[in-house]
Write a protein that holds these residues in place. Structure first.
Motif, short mmCIF file in Angstrom:
data_model
loop_
_atom_site.label_atom_id
_atom_site.label_comp_id
_atom_site.label_asym_id
_atom_site.label_seq_id
_atom_site.Cartn_x
_atom_site.Cartn_y
_atom_site.Cartn_z
N ASN A 295 0.80 -1.22 0.00
CA ASN A 295 0.00 0.00 0.00
C ASN A 295 0.84 1.27 0.00
O ASN A 295 0.43 2.28 -0.58
CB ASN A 295 -0.97 0.02 1.18
CG ASN A 295 -2.24 -0.76 0.90
OD1 ASN A 295 -2.54 -1.10 -0.24
ND2 ASN A 295 -3.00 -1.03 1.94
N ALA A 296 1.99 1.26 0.64
CA ALA A 296 2.84 2.46 0.65
C ALA A 296 3.27 2.81 -0.78
O ALA A 296 3.22 3.97 -1.18
CB ALA A 296 4.06 2.25 1.54
N TRP A 297 3.68 1.80 -1.55
CA TRP A 297 4.08 2.04 -2.94
C TRP A 297 2.88 2.50 -3.75
O TRP A 297 2.98 3.41 -4.57
CB TRP A 297 4.67 0.76 -3.53
CG TRP A 297 5.18 0.94 -4.93
CD1 TRP A 297 6.43 1.33 -5.30
CD2 TRP A 297 4.44 0.77 -6.14
NE1 TRP A 297 6.50 1.40 -6.67
CE2 TRP A 297 5.29 1.06 -7.21
CE3 TRP A 297 3.12 0.39 -6.42
CZ2 TRP A 297 4.89 0.99 -8.53
CZ3 TRP A 297 2.72 0.32 -7.74
CH2 TRP A 297 3.60 0.62 -8.79
N ARG A 298 1.72 1.89 -3.53
CA ARG A 298 0.51 2.26 -4.26
C ARG A 298 0.11 3.70 -3.97
O ARG A 298 -0.26 4.44 -4.88
CB ARG A 298 -0.63 1.31 -3.93
CG ARG A 298 -0.42 -0.08 -4.50
CD ARG A 298 -1.53 -1.02 -4.13
NE ARG A 298 -1.31 -2.33 -4.75
CZ ARG A 298 -2.22 -3.29 -4.77
NH1 ARG A 298 -3.41 -3.10 -4.21
NH2 ARG A 298 -1.94 -4.44 -5.35
N LEU A 299 0.19 4.12 -2.70
CA LEU A 299 -0.13 5.50 -2.36
C LEU A 299 0.83 6.48 -3.05
O LEU A 299 0.40 7.52 -3.56
CB LEU A 299 -0.09 5.72 -0.86
CG LEU A 299 -1.31 5.23 -0.10
CD1 LEU A 299 -1.05 5.29 1.40
CD2 LEU A 299 -2.53 6.04 -0.47
N ALA A 300 2.10 6.15 -3.06
CA ALA A 300 3.08 7.02 -3.72
C ALA A 300 2.78 7.09 -5.22
O ALA A 300 2.88 8.17 -5.83
CB ALA A 300 4.49 6.49 -3.48
N THR A 301 2.40 5.97 -5.81
CA THR A 301 2.06 5.95 -7.23
C THR A 301 0.81 6.79 -7.49
O THR A 301 0.76 7.57 -8.45
CB THR A 301 1.85 4.51 -7.71
OG1 THR A 301 3.06 3.77 -7.47
CG2 THR A 301 1.50 4.46 -9.19
N LEU A 302 -0.19 6.67 -6.64
CA LEU A 302 -1.41 7.49 -6.81
C LEU A 302 -1.09 8.98 -6.73
O LEU A 302 -1.70 9.78 -7.45
CB LEU A 302 -2.45 7.10 -5.77
CG LEU A 302 -3.07 5.72 -5.94
CD1 LEU A 302 -4.01 5.42 -4.78
CD2 LEU A 302 -3.81 5.60 -7.27
N GLN A 303 -0.14 9.35 -5.88
CA GLN A 303 0.25 10.76 -5.79
C GLN A 303 0.91 11.21 -7.10
O GLN A 303 0.63 12.29 -7.59
CB GLN A 303 1.20 10.99 -4.61
CG GLN A 303 1.60 12.43 -4.43
CD GLN A 303 0.42 13.35 -4.18
OE1 GLN A 303 -0.51 13.01 -3.45
NE2 GLN A 303 0.43 14.52 -4.79
N ARG A 304 1.77 10.36 -7.68
CA ARG A 304 2.38 10.71 -8.97
C ARG A 304 1.31 10.84 -10.05
O ARG A 304 1.39 11.73 -10.90
CB ARG A 304 3.42 9.65 -9.36
CG ARG A 304 4.69 9.70 -8.56
CD ARG A 304 5.79 8.84 -9.15
NE ARG A 304 5.44 7.44 -9.30
CZ ARG A 304 5.54 6.52 -8.34
NH1 ARG A 304 5.99 6.87 -7.14
NH2 ARG A 304 5.22 5.25 -8.58
#
Length: 79
Positions: A43-52
């Protein structure tokens, strides 16, 4: 902690065509690498991706009301 949350769903909207000039998906604006990594990502990676993705939408003028609201899930940093 983001690992305690249910998995964040994919931002795919079913318009799956990579743009020749940018290499981004015309629908969700993810790169091929981001698309391929999503299934196994935490989820941490997914959240960072959603921000990008949010930043990419803003750069293209493709924002929505949801882009103006703060995310309920924030990436957690561990010390």
């Amino acid at each position: 902690m983001t690992s305690d949350l249910p998995p964040i769903v994919s931002p795919c909207i079913g318009v799956c065509t990579l743009e020749a000039g940018t290499g981004l998906c015309a629908g969700c604006l993810r790169t091929m690498e981001e698309i391929a990594a999503w299934r196994d990502a935490d989820n941490a990676w997914r959240l960072a991706t959603l921000q990008r993705l949010k930043e990419r939408r803003r750069a293209r003028g493709r924002t929505s009301a949801a882009d103006s609201r703060p995310r309920r899930r924030q990436p957690q940093t561990t010390a």
